[in-house]
Scaffold this motif. Sequence first.
Motif, short mmCIF file in Angstrom:
data_model
loop_
_atom_site.label_atom_id
_atom_site.label_comp_id
_atom_site.label_asym_id
_atom_site.label_seq_id
_atom_site.Cartn_x
_atom_site.Cartn_y
_atom_site.Cartn_z
N GLU A 10 35.78 17.42 -9.23
CA GLU A 10 36.01 17.66 -7.81
C GLU A 10 35.21 16.68 -6.95
O GLU A 10 35.72 16.15 -5.96
CB GLU A 10 35.65 19.10 -7.44
CG GLU A 10 35.97 19.44 -6.00
CD GLU A 10 35.72 20.89 -5.66
OE1 GLU A 10 36.39 21.38 -4.73
OE2 GLU A 10 34.86 21.54 -6.28
N ILE A 33 43.21 17.19 -12.08
CA ILE A 33 43.86 18.50 -12.23
C ILE A 33 44.26 18.72 -13.69
O ILE A 33 44.11 19.82 -14.21
CB ILE A 33 45.06 18.65 -11.29
CG1 ILE A 33 44.55 18.87 -9.87
CG2 ILE A 33 45.94 19.82 -11.70
CD1 ILE A 33 45.63 19.08 -8.85
N LYS A 53 39.72 27.79 -9.31
CA LYS A 53 39.54 27.58 -7.88
C LYS A 53 39.28 26.10 -7.57
O LYS A 53 39.77 25.57 -6.57
CB LYS A 53 38.40 28.44 -7.34
CG LYS A 53 38.75 29.91 -7.25
CD LYS A 53 37.57 30.71 -6.73
CE LYS A 53 37.89 32.19 -6.64
NZ LYS A 53 36.72 32.97 -6.17
N LYS A 56 42.58 24.35 -7.74
CA LYS A 56 43.36 24.64 -6.53
C LYS A 56 42.89 23.79 -5.37
O LYS A 56 43.69 23.20 -4.65
CB LYS A 56 43.25 26.13 -6.20
CG LYS A 56 44.02 26.56 -4.98
CD LYS A 56 43.01 26.99 -3.98
CE LYS A 56 43.59 26.99 -2.60
NZ LYS A 56 42.62 26.79 -1.57
N ARG A 57 41.57 23.69 -5.19
CA ARG A 57 41.03 22.89 -4.08
C ARG A 57 41.36 21.41 -4.25
O ARG A 57 41.72 20.73 -3.28
CB ARG A 57 39.51 23.07 -3.97
CG ARG A 57 39.09 24.39 -3.40
CD ARG A 57 37.62 24.40 -3.02
NE ARG A 57 36.71 24.04 -4.09
CZ ARG A 57 36.08 24.92 -4.89
NH1 ARG A 57 36.28 26.21 -4.74
NH2 ARG A 57 35.25 24.50 -5.80
N GLY A 59 43.89 20.02 -5.81
CA GLY A 59 45.31 19.79 -5.53
C GLY A 59 45.65 19.91 -4.06
O GLY A 59 46.35 19.06 -3.50
N TYR A 60 45.13 20.96 -3.42
CA TYR A 60 45.48 21.18 -2.02
C TYR A 60 44.85 20.11 -1.12
O TYR A 60 45.53 19.51 -0.29
CB TYR A 60 45.04 22.57 -1.55
CG TYR A 60 45.52 22.85 -0.15
CD1 TYR A 60 46.79 23.38 0.06
CD2 TYR A 60 44.75 22.54 0.96
CE1 TYR A 60 47.27 23.61 1.35
CE2 TYR A 60 45.23 22.75 2.24
CZ TYR A 60 46.48 23.29 2.43
OH TYR A 60 46.95 23.49 3.70
N ASN A 61 43.56 19.86 -1.29
CA ASN A 61 42.88 18.91 -0.42
C ASN A 61 43.39 17.48 -0.61
O ASN A 61 43.61 16.76 0.38
CB ASN A 61 41.37 18.97 -0.63
CG ASN A 61 40.77 20.28 -0.15
OD1 ASN A 61 41.33 20.95 0.72
ND2 ASN A 61 39.64 20.66 -0.71
N ARG A 90 51.08 21.99 -8.04
CA ARG A 90 50.06 22.40 -9.02
C ARG A 90 49.01 23.29 -8.37
O ARG A 90 48.56 24.27 -8.95
CB ARG A 90 49.44 21.16 -9.67
CG ARG A 90 50.44 20.44 -10.57
CD ARG A 90 49.95 19.11 -11.04
NE ARG A 90 49.20 19.27 -12.29
CZ ARG A 90 48.68 18.24 -12.94
NH1 ARG A 90 48.81 17.01 -12.48
NH2 ARG A 90 48.02 18.45 -14.06
N SER A 91 48.63 22.96 -7.14
CA SER A 91 47.69 23.80 -6.41
C SER A 91 48.28 25.19 -6.20
O SER A 91 47.59 26.21 -6.35
CB SER A 91 47.35 23.16 -5.06
OG SER A 91 46.49 23.98 -4.33
N GLN A 104 46.31 31.94 1.43
CA GLN A 104 46.37 30.88 0.42
C GLN A 104 47.81 30.61 -0.02
O GLN A 104 48.22 29.47 -0.18
CB GLN A 104 45.49 31.22 -0.77
CG GLN A 104 44.01 31.30 -0.45
CD GLN A 104 43.45 29.97 0.03
OE1 GLN A 104 43.82 28.91 -0.47
NE2 GLN A 104 42.57 30.01 1.01
N ALA A 108 49.88 27.15 0.62
CA ALA A 108 50.52 26.46 -0.51
C ALA A 108 51.98 26.19 -0.22
O ALA A 108 52.48 25.07 -0.42
CB ALA A 108 50.35 27.28 -1.79
#
Length: 189
Positions: A10, A33, A53, A56-57, A59-61, A90-91, A104, A108
């Motif tokens: 990360e 990821i 988690k 998820k962060r 992928g999203y960020n 993926r996120s 969330q 997404a």
Amino acid sequence: MELERARQLEATVNAARKAGDIAALVAQAGEAIGEVEELAAQVSGEDRIEILKIGKRIGYNAGADIWPGWEEGAVRSEAELTAGRNLAVRSARFVETLEQGAMQHGNAAWLIGAFDLALGARADAAGRFREAIRWFDAEPEMKLLAEGYLAIATRSAEIDHVLAALDHADDEDARSIRDQLMTARAIYG
């Protein structure tokens, strides 16, 4: 050990985000990821949850940074948009696995829809924005955000009603959402 490695991944992706090199971010986030998914499969309990988690962060960020709709003039290749969309998907899978809350799930769905919009897949984008609206039902301003993007995707005059509703909301978030919708409308409208 696995959790520490996930944290390192990360941090590496966050450094690429700060550098602003989209090509490097696409490559590093995708690889990170993949490794996070492998790490999560090796552990259980709280460490697994925290690793998920982190995935998820990442992928999203990274996806949000790749998406070009934040400012006029940002240009992304189709390959970059497709890679960003893949990160968003993926996120979203991490969100589902973690059974995270409505906000969330809504975020997404919105991000995937935003990439669909940027890729010119307006019908797919509209479906994702409708999904986000359902998730954001208890969050009025976020619901307006998703409704605004739906109006942009469908080229509906409803965008004017959304903007008017945001104009009447008296807080900083509403103004920020309105500005975001105005930018997206200028780019994709």
